[in-house]
Design a protein around this motif. Structure first.
Motif, PDB file in Angstrom:
ATOM      1  N   GLN A  46       0.696  -1.153  -0.142  1.00 18.30           N
ATOM      2  CA  GLN A  46      -0.246  -0.002   0.170  1.00 18.30           C
ATOM      3  C   GLN A  46       0.718   1.187  -0.156  1.00 18.30           C
ATOM      4  O   GLN A  46       0.582   2.152  -0.802  1.00 18.30           O
ATOM      5  CB  GLN A  46      -0.830   0.029   1.319  1.00 18.30           C
ATOM      6  CG  GLN A  46      -1.675   1.164   1.247  1.00 18.30           C
ATOM      7  CD  GLN A  46      -2.471   1.263   2.827  1.00 18.30           C
ATOM      8  OE1 GLN A  46      -2.740   0.276   3.399  1.00 18.30           O
ATOM      9  NE2 GLN A  46      -2.804   2.524   3.378  1.00 18.30           N
ATOM     10  N   ALA A  48       3.923   1.470  -0.853  1.00 17.66           N
ATOM     11  CA  ALA A  48       4.822   1.731  -2.054  1.00 17.66           C
ATOM     12  C   ALA A  48       3.782   1.708  -3.578  1.00 17.66           C
ATOM     13  O   ALA A  48       4.520   2.164  -4.593  1.00 17.66           O
ATOM     14  CB  ALA A  48       5.433   0.337  -2.411  1.00 17.66           C
ATOM     15  N   GLY A  49       2.556   1.594  -3.414  1.00 19.82           N
ATOM     16  CA  GLY A  49       1.853   1.793  -4.664  1.00 19.82           C
ATOM     17  C   GLY A  49       1.748   0.605  -5.342  1.00 19.82           C
ATOM     18  O   GLY A  49       1.732   0.790  -6.783  1.00 19.82           O
ATOM     19  N   VAL A  50       2.276  -0.613  -4.935  1.00 18.01           N
ATOM     20  CA  VAL A  50       2.138  -1.876  -5.958  1.00 18.01           C
ATOM     21  C   VAL A  50       1.214  -2.874  -5.226  1.00 18.01           C
ATOM     22  O   VAL A  50       0.623  -2.591  -4.255  1.00 18.01           O
ATOM     23  CB  VAL A  50       3.596  -2.426  -5.907  1.00 18.01           C
ATOM     24  CG1 VAL A  50       4.560  -1.376  -6.314  1.00 18.01           C
ATOM     25  CG2 VAL A  50       3.967  -2.906  -4.669  1.00 18.01           C
ATOM     26  N   SER A  51       0.835  -3.853  -6.136  1.00 26.20           N
ATOM     27  CA  SER A  51      -0.137  -4.864  -5.726  1.00 26.20           C
ATOM     28  C   SER A  51       0.596  -5.559  -4.689  1.00 26.20           C
ATOM     29  O   SER A  51       1.736  -5.828  -4.441  1.00 26.20           O
ATOM     30  CB  SER A  51      -0.712  -5.704  -6.880  1.00 26.20           C
ATOM     31  OG  SER A  51       0.634  -6.433  -7.167  1.00 26.20           O
ATOM     32  N   TYR A  55       4.317  -7.349  -4.534  1.00 21.38           N
ATOM     33  CA  TYR A  55       5.294  -7.217  -3.588  1.00 21.38           C
ATOM     34  C   TYR A  55       5.851  -8.473  -2.985  1.00 21.38           C
ATOM     35  O   TYR A  55       6.801  -8.790  -2.507  1.00 21.38           O
ATOM     36  CB  TYR A  55       4.889  -5.993  -2.393  1.00 21.38           C
ATOM     37  CG  TYR A  55       5.933  -6.111  -1.387  1.00 21.38           C
ATOM     38  CD1 TYR A  55       7.197  -5.629  -1.503  1.00 21.38           C
ATOM     39  CD2 TYR A  55       5.710  -6.789  -0.269  1.00 21.38           C
ATOM     40  CE1 TYR A  55       7.969  -5.198  -0.368  1.00 21.38           C
ATOM     41  CE2 TYR A  55       6.695  -6.800   1.066  1.00 21.38           C
ATOM     42  CZ  TYR A  55       7.936  -6.050   0.650  1.00 21.38           C
ATOM     43  OH  TYR A  55       8.742  -6.097   1.696  1.00 21.38           O
ATOM     44  N   ALA A  73      10.273   3.055  -4.820  1.00 22.13           N
ATOM     45  CA  ALA A  73       8.941   3.158  -4.111  1.00 22.13           C
ATOM     46  C   ALA A  73       8.974   2.233  -2.782  1.00 22.13           C
ATOM     47  O   ALA A  73       8.329   2.766  -1.725  1.00 22.13           O
ATOM     48  CB  ALA A  73       7.642   2.992  -4.729  1.00 22.13           C
ATOM     49  N   ALA A  77       9.123   3.269   1.191  1.00 18.92           N
ATOM     50  CA  ALA A  77       7.907   2.642   2.075  1.00 18.92           C
ATOM     51  C   ALA A  77       8.620   2.075   3.144  1.00 18.92           C
ATOM     52  O   ALA A  77       8.242   2.214   4.385  1.00 18.92           O
ATOM     53  CB  ALA A  77       7.147   1.633   1.146  1.00 18.92           C
TER      54      ALA A  77
END
Length: 294
Positions: A46, A48-51, A55, A73, A77
């Motif tokens: 969340q 880092a803005g990745v799924s 991750y 990112a 995080a």
């Protein structure tokens, strides 16, 4: 060394040290009890803005397709500092290296120090100066450096190596009053070097040697700490002149990749300066350490 496990263990250790509050998250009351104080994988994803699946795959060591933007990112995080961020990039780069490249790097060409470097060290008569590589082998030192670090240079194990002396020589705890801090610095430096040069056999052999001759190194190695110790102060108890404190500066030799020049200094007019002058008077003939291969 298994690149996938290196990535997994590093990311897991960084995630475990950050609480949701430190990350600016408000834990949901419906999320249930936390098994560990650190962040969960979904929270890192969340931030880092990745799924979450992406991750999770990365943390398991599968770094395929990981871009610089994604790694930046994730570094943000996990609140990685500059050394840790560089280490993450190094680990991912090594994991994505081709097999052919890995075979090439596993047997790097051996070379000796350029004559110009020996001449430079011999000319630096007023300060202790020496050259080391990334795995902490002390490759050359001027007369004053050899006098200041006599227990290290005179340690029977070869090649002369700061980490080997620190962990395996019984004289190290007496020479380094702050032995724990020095030990942590050595391990953090070697950790970073593993990320940069994962196929360095001499480095792997050194880590194996240190790991199998006691658990003191192992415990520190398992923390996955990486740091850049480029400048600072160090205390020693010299066998001839007693307690000393000096500052050191580490400079990368840009014409000789992987080599570093370390120069030590003391405050003018101090007791440390008197002790250094005394060592200099006892070692007035310029000599350098015996040439060694890297």
């Amino acid at each position: 060394m298994d690149r996938r496990s290196e990535i997994r263990d590093f990311l897991t250790s960084r995630r475990a040290r950050i609480t949701p509050e430190q990350a600016g998250l408000t834990p949901s009351p419906l999320a249930g009890a936390r098994r560990v104080p650190g962040l969960r994988r979904e929270e890192v994803a969340q931030l880092a803005g990745v799924s979450v699946p992406y991750y999770t795959r990365l943390e398991r060591g599968d770094a395929r397709g990981a871009t610089d933007a994604v790694l930046d990112a994730i570094a943000g995080a996990l609140q990685l500092d500059d050394a840790e961020r560089a280490h993450l990039f190094d680990l991912v780069r090594a994991a994505n290296a081709t097999t052919a490249r890995a075979r090439t790097q596993s047997h790097p060409a051996r070379r000796t120090l350029r004559p110009e470097l020996w001449t430079m060290l011999e000319a630096m008569t007023g300060v202790p100066a020496y050259i080391r590589n990334g795995r902490l082998d002390l490759l050359a030192g001027n007369a004053l450096a050899r006098a200041l670090f006599a227990p290290v240079f005179d340690s029977p194990a070869r090649p002369v190596n700061s980490a080997r002396f620190t962990f395996l020589d019984p004289a190290a705890p007496e020479f380094y009053p702050d032995w724990d801090a020095v030990a942590d610095q050595n391990v953090a430096t070697l950790r970073a070097e593993v990320g940069r040069n994962p196929h360095d056999k001499a480095l792997s052999d050194l880590i194996g040697e240190l790991s199998t001759r006691g658990d003191t190194f192992d415990r520190r190695w398992a923390r996955h700490e990486v740091r850049r110790h480029r400048a600072g102060a160090k205390r020693i108890t010299h066998p001839l002149v007693g307690d000393m404190t000096f500052n050191y500066e580490t400079m990368q030799l840009t014409a000789d990749e992987g080599l570093y020049l370390i120069v030590c200094g003391v405050a003018p007019g101090s007791r440390d300066a008197d002790a250094l002058n005394l060592l200099a008077s006892w070692n007035s003939t310029p000599t350098t350490a015996s040439p060694s291969s890297i």
